[in-house]
Design a protein around this motif. Structure first.
Motif, PDB file in Angstrom:
ATOM      1  N   UNK A  61     -17.777 -15.455 -47.479  1.00  0.00           N
ATOM      2  CA  UNK A  61     -17.546 -16.314 -48.625  1.00  0.00           C
ATOM      3  C   UNK A  61     -16.385 -17.221 -48.281  1.00  0.00           C
ATOM      4  N   UNK A  62     -16.231 -18.268 -49.038  1.00  0.00           N
ATOM      5  CA  UNK A  62     -15.190 -19.235 -48.776  1.00  0.00           C
ATOM      6  C   UNK A  62     -15.792 -20.534 -48.274  1.00  0.00           C
ATOM      7  N   UNK A 113     -22.506 -19.328 -64.164  1.00  0.00           N
ATOM      8  CA  UNK A 113     -21.875 -20.647 -64.162  1.00  0.00           C
ATOM      9  C   UNK A 113     -20.357 -20.518 -64.178  1.00  0.00           C
ATOM     10  N   UNK A 114     -19.833 -19.555 -64.914  1.00  0.00           N
ATOM     11  CA  UNK A 114     -18.384 -19.315 -64.946  1.00  0.00           C
ATOM     12  C   UNK A 114     -17.875 -18.889 -63.578  1.00  0.00           C
ATOM     13  N   UNK A 115     -18.638 -18.013 -62.903  1.00  0.00           N
ATOM     14  CA  UNK A 115     -18.210 -17.528 -61.588  1.00  0.00           C
ATOM     15  C   UNK A 115     -18.255 -18.640 -60.548  1.00  0.00           C
ATOM     16  N   UNK A 123     -16.269 -11.552 -53.872  1.00  0.00           N
ATOM     17  CA  UNK A 123     -17.037 -10.301 -53.908  1.00  0.00           C
ATOM     18  C   UNK A 123     -16.945  -9.583 -55.247  1.00  0.00           C
ATOM     19  N   UNK A 124     -15.777  -9.620 -55.896  1.00  0.00           N
ATOM     20  CA  UNK A 124     -15.644  -8.962 -57.202  1.00  0.00           C
ATOM     21  C   UNK A 124     -16.515  -9.657 -58.248  1.00  0.00           C
ATOM     22  N   UNK A 130     -23.872  -8.680 -60.535  1.00  0.00           N
ATOM     23  CA  UNK A 130     -24.914  -7.659 -60.315  1.00  0.00           C
ATOM     24  C   UNK A 130     -24.946  -6.665 -61.457  1.00  0.00           C
ATOM     25  N   UNK A 131     -23.765  -6.231 -61.919  1.00  0.00           N
ATOM     26  CA  UNK A 131     -23.711  -5.294 -63.043  1.00  0.00           C
ATOM     27  C   UNK A 131     -24.303  -5.918 -64.311  1.00  0.00           C
ATOM     28  N   UNK A 132     -23.997  -7.176 -64.555  1.00  0.00           N
ATOM     29  CA  UNK A 132     -24.548  -7.860 -65.721  1.00  0.00           C
ATOM     30  C   UNK A 132     -26.075  -7.938 -65.609  1.00  0.00           C
ATOM     31  N   UNK A 133     -26.577  -8.256 -64.407  1.00  0.00           N
ATOM     32  CA  UNK A 133     -28.032  -8.318 -64.208  1.00  0.00           C
ATOM     33  C   UNK A 133     -28.662  -6.946 -64.416  1.00  0.00           C
TER      34      UNK A 133
END
Length: 154
Positions: A61-62, A113-115, A123-124, A130-133
């Motif tokens: 990421x990045x 969209x917020x993320x 990663x967090x 994933x938890x929300x899904x």
């Protein structure tokens, strides 16, 4: 001294070139290429606790890594929609349950969209998505088996 416009341009180009050469040390170095993840002198050993090396690659990421992309979540949401359509077609999901699922999926889209708003999905944040899904999955699963659909007692 040359008084033509060509001479003036040549003189300005020469001064500009000299100025750039004299600033050579002050120019920032180019960023490392995406595949260049070994940087000697930055703690390349595994036990060093910092930096990246041969045994500790740069995290995926990045900037330069498709850092705001969430293809796994997109596939997950597509499977949820297919699951919901199947439940509606077979009569196992009632219309009011379908609206509840739609609202839950809209909340997941807002969370994504917020993320992605700052350009980097850490990663967090991926874990949170994933938890929300998974919570939306649980809602669809409960709706599929609770017996409120057209052919299941409603």
């Amino acid at each position: 001294m040359i008084r033509t416009s060509f001479g003036k341009r040549l003189g300005l180009a020469g001064l500009l070139g000299i100025g750039l050469v004299s600033l050579g040390g002050a120019v920032a170095p180019l960023p490392a290429a995406a595949g260049d993840w070994h940087r000697p002198g930055y703690g390349s050993g595994y036990g060093s606790g910092y930096g990246y090396g041969y045994d500790r690659p740069r995290p995926p990421y990045g900037p330069g890594w498709g850092h705001a992309a969430t293809p796994g979540l997109d596939r997950h949401r597509w499977r949820q929609e297919q699951w919901q359509r199947y439940g509606e077609a077979t009569g196992r999901i009632a219309p009011w349950e379908s609206r509840r699922i739609d609202r839950a999926q809209a909340g997941l889209a807002r969370h994504e969209a917020w993320a992605r708003a700052d350009g980097i999905v850490t990663p967090h944040e991926r874990w949170e998505l994933r938890e929300h899904a998974r919570r939306v999955d649980d809602l669809i699963a409960r709706s599929m088996r609770n017996g409120y659909g057209y052919r299941h007692g409603w």
